[in-house]
Design a protein around this motif. Structure first.
Motif, short mmCIF file in Angstrom:
data_model
loop_
_atom_site.label_atom_id
_atom_site.label_comp_id
_atom_site.label_asym_id
_atom_site.label_seq_id
_atom_site.Cartn_x
_atom_site.Cartn_y
_atom_site.Cartn_z
N HIS A 57 -6.80 24.21 -0.67
CA HIS A 57 -6.03 24.10 0.56
C HIS A 57 -6.91 24.63 1.69
O HIS A 57 -7.43 25.74 1.62
N VAL A 58 -7.07 23.83 2.76
CA VAL A 58 -7.97 24.24 3.85
C VAL A 58 -7.22 24.74 5.08
O VAL A 58 -7.85 25.02 6.10
N TYR A 59 -5.91 24.82 5.00
CA TYR A 59 -5.08 25.48 6.01
C TYR A 59 -5.40 25.04 7.44
O TYR A 59 -5.71 25.86 8.30
N HIS A 60 -5.30 23.74 7.67
CA HIS A 60 -5.32 23.29 9.06
C HIS A 60 -4.20 24.00 9.83
O HIS A 60 -4.39 24.41 10.97
N CYS A 61 -3.06 24.13 9.18
CA CYS A 61 -1.95 24.92 9.72
C CYS A 61 -1.50 25.92 8.65
O CYS A 61 -1.52 25.60 7.46
N TYR A 62 -1.09 27.10 9.10
CA TYR A 62 -0.45 28.05 8.20
C TYR A 62 1.04 27.98 8.52
O TYR A 62 1.51 28.48 9.55
N VAL A 63 1.78 27.32 7.63
CA VAL A 63 3.17 26.98 7.90
C VAL A 63 4.10 27.79 7.00
O VAL A 63 3.98 27.78 5.78
N VAL A 64 5.03 28.50 7.64
CA VAL A 64 6.05 29.25 6.91
C VAL A 64 7.41 28.63 7.18
O VAL A 64 7.55 27.75 8.04
N ARG A 65 8.38 29.11 6.46
CA ARG A 65 9.71 28.48 6.53
C ARG A 65 10.81 29.54 6.55
O ARG A 65 10.76 30.51 5.80
N ALA A 124 0.83 -1.20 0.00
CA ALA A 124 0.00 0.00 0.00
C ALA A 124 0.86 1.25 0.00
O ALA A 124 2.05 1.22 0.35
N ILE A 125 0.23 2.35 -0.41
CA ILE A 125 0.81 3.69 -0.31
C ILE A 125 -0.12 4.51 0.58
O ILE A 125 -1.34 4.48 0.40
N MET A 126 0.45 5.21 1.55
CA MET A 126 -0.33 6.05 2.44
C MET A 126 0.13 7.50 2.34
O MET A 126 1.02 7.94 3.08
N PRO A 127 -0.44 8.27 1.42
CA PRO A 127 -0.11 9.70 1.35
C PRO A 127 -0.80 10.46 2.47
O PRO A 127 -1.88 10.07 2.93
N VAL A 128 -0.17 11.53 2.93
CA VAL A 128 -0.73 12.41 3.95
C VAL A 128 -1.04 13.75 3.30
O VAL A 128 -0.18 14.34 2.64
N HIS A 129 -2.26 14.22 3.48
CA HIS A 129 -2.63 15.56 2.98
C HIS A 129 -2.21 16.58 4.04
O HIS A 129 -3.03 17.08 4.82
N LEU A 130 -0.93 16.89 4.05
CA LEU A 130 -0.37 17.62 5.18
C LEU A 130 -0.80 19.08 5.22
O LEU A 130 -0.84 19.77 4.19
N TYR A 131 -1.08 19.54 6.43
CA TYR A 131 -1.43 20.93 6.73
C TYR A 131 -2.73 21.38 6.08
O TYR A 131 -3.10 22.55 6.16
N GLY A 132 -3.43 20.46 5.37
CA GLY A 132 -4.69 20.82 4.73
C GLY A 132 -4.63 20.87 3.22
O GLY A 132 -5.62 21.26 2.58
N GLN A 133 -3.51 20.48 2.62
CA GLN A 133 -3.39 20.44 1.16
C GLN A 133 -3.21 19.00 0.68
O GLN A 133 -2.35 18.27 1.17
N ALA A 134 -4.03 18.60 -0.29
CA ALA A 134 -4.00 17.23 -0.78
C ALA A 134 -2.68 16.92 -1.48
O ALA A 134 -2.09 17.77 -2.15
N ALA A 135 -2.24 15.69 -1.30
CA ALA A 135 -1.06 15.19 -2.01
C ALA A 135 -1.39 15.01 -3.49
O ALA A 135 -2.55 15.14 -3.92
N GLU A 136 -0.38 14.69 -4.28
CA GLU A 136 -0.55 14.54 -5.74
C GLU A 136 -1.20 13.20 -6.05
O GLU A 136 -0.56 12.22 -6.42
#
Length: 373
Positions: A287-295, A134-146
Motif C-alpha cells: 500500500h503506497v498511501y496516496h491518501c490516509y483514509v479513516v472512517r 472490460a473490467i476497470m478496477p481502481v487501485h484506490l488510495y494507493g492499494q491494489a484491487a484484488e
C-alpha cells in the motif's frame, strides 16, 4: 494569534515542502527544457517514458496529457466503444466513469469491499452481460484491487482489464507492480499524486505492443507521419516540461513511498484503540498511501473539528458515481450500492505527504482522539 494559527496549520498536502527538498534538480530540469526549446514530445518525454517503464515493471509506457486522457485512450485502444459496457467501481474520482462514457460505452457500477474500498470481485460476475467488454478496477488510495480474482473472471469471460492506477505509483499486489498486470494501465501525474508534475500529465503502461502502438498513435492526432493521418485521434501528448519535472522527481519516488508507509504505520499506532477505523492494508499488498483514509459515522463533525484546529482534511469521495447527477439516466438510486454509499458518508482523508513530520502526525492524531474520545 490568528497569524500564529495560520503558521501552525498542517496542510492536507504540502507541495512547497517537497519542492524545497529537490529545488536544484527541478530548476535544472525546467531550465534544460527552456534552453533547448523542445516543448512538445522529444527526448524529455521519451526518457521519462523509459524510466517509468522500469518503475511499473511493464514492457511499455506512453506519456499522455492527463490521467483522464490515459483512461480514455486505453479504452479506445482496447476497442471499447458505443454499445459496450465496462464494469467498474462507483467509489472513485469522476474521471473513471467519465472516460468510459467519453469512449461511447456505458459504465456498470459494482459495489466495493467495505475495508479496502476497492471493487468487490465477488460481485463482478453477476454484472456481466453480452455487452460487457472490460473490467476497470481502481487501485484506490494507493492499494491494489484484488487482481487475481479480477483477471480470472476476465479470462473466463474474454474481457479486457484496464487498471486505473492513478493513485498507485509503485504499489504492488502479490509482488507485481500496479501497471503491469492487465491489458493496459493508467496513471495520473496530477500535482498532488505520489509522483506529480506541475500541471497535468498521465501515462499508459502495458505489455501488449499492439495496444501500446495504438495508444501512441491516438495521443498524437492519429498521425502516420507529420501531416498524414489515417484516423481521428486526440491532442493528448505529454508536455516536455512536465516530463522533465517528472524525470527529476522519479528517482525520489521510492524514498517518498517508504516515508508515506512509515507515516501510515505511525498513524495506525497512535489511533489504535480509538473509535476511528484505520486503513486495512492486505498483507500481500504494498500500500503506497496516496491518501490516509479513516472512517467514522461522525465524519462531517470530525472534519469541522480538525479544520477548526488548523488541520487540512479532504473527503475522498462524498458522492459515489452512481448517484452523480450526470449519471442519473443510468437508473441507479439511493440504496442500490449500499457499501459505497455508506463509505461515502463516513470516510475522511488525513494529512499525508512524505515530508510530514512525526510532530505533525502526533498533533493530528491528538486532535482526532480528542474528538472521538
Amino acid at each position: 494569534m490568528e497569524s500564529a494559527a495560520r503558521q501552525d496549520a498542517i496542510s492536507m498536502v504540502d507541495l512547497k515542502a517537497q519542492y524545497r527538498t529537490i529545488k536544484p534538480e527541478i530548476d535544472a530540469a525546467i531550465e534544460r527544457v527552456v534552453n533547448n526549446t523542445s516543448f512538445i514530445m522529444g527526448p524529455e518525454v521519451t526518457g521519462f517514458e523509459q524510466a517509468f517503464t522500469q518503475v511499473s515493471n511493464a514492457c511499455f509506457s506512453v506519456g499522455v496529457a492527463s490521467g483522464t486522457a490515459a483512461l480514455h485512450l486505453a479504452l479506445l485502444a482496447c476497442g471499447i466503444g458505443r454499445g459496450d459496457e465496462v464494469i467498474t467501481t462507483p467509489f472513485t474520482f469522476f474521471a473513471t466513469g467519465e472516460a468510459i462514457s467519453q469512449a461511447g460505452a456505458t459504465p456498470v457500477f459494482v459495489d466495493i469491499q467495505p475495508d479496502t474500498y476497492n471493487l468487490d470481485p465477488e460481485l463482478i460476475e453477476r454484472a456481466i452481460t453480452p455487452r460487457t467488454k472490460a473490467i476497470m478496477p481502481v487501485h484506490l488510495y494507493g492499494q491494489a484491487a484484488e487482481m487475481d480474482e479480477i483477471l480470472d473472471i476476465a479470462k473466463r469471460h474474454n474481457l479486457r482489464v484496464i487498471e486505473d492506477a492513478a493513485q498507485a505509483h509503485a504499489a504492488e499486489y502479490r509482488g507485481r507492480r500496479a501497471g503491469s498486470m492487465s491489458d493496459l494501465a493508467c496513471f495520473s501525474f496530477y500535482p498532488s499524486k505520489n509522483l506529480g508534475c506541475y500541471g497535468d500529465g498521465g501515462m499508459v503502461t502495458g505489455n501488449d505492443e499492439t495496444l501500446i502502438k495504438r495508444v501512441r498513435k491516438l495521443r498524437d492526432h492519429g498521425r502516420m507521419s507529420k501531416y498524414e493521418h489515417d484516423e481521428l485521434g486526440w491532442g493528448y501528448r505529454l508536455d516536455a516540461l512536465q516530463a522533465a519535472i517528472l524525470g527529476a522527481k522519479l528517482p525520489h519516488l521510492e524514498a517518498w513511498t517508504e516515508a508515506r508507509r512509515s507515516h501510515a504505520a505511525r498513524y495506525n499506532e497512535l489511533l489504535a484503540g480509538s473509535d476511528i477505523v484505520t486503513p486495512a492494508a492486505r498483507p500481500y499488498n504494498r500500500h503506497v498511501y496516496h491518501c490516509y483514509v479513516v472512517r467514522t459515522p461522525r465524519r462531517d463533525e470530525l472534519a469541522a473539528h480538525l479544520t477548526q484546529a488548523g488541520i487540512g482534511v479532504v473527503i475522498h469521495y462524498p458522492l459515489p458515481l452512481h448517484l452523480q447527477p450526470a449519471y442519473r439516466e443510468l437508473g441507479y438510486g439511493p440504496g442500490s450500492l449500499p457499501v459505497s454509499e455508506a463509505c461515502a458518508q463516513q470516510v475522511i482523508s488525513l494529512p499525508m505527504y512524505p515530508e510530514l513530520t512525526d510532530v505533525q502526525i502526533e498533533r493530528v492524531t491528538s486532535a482526532v482522539k480528542a474528538f472521538v474520545g
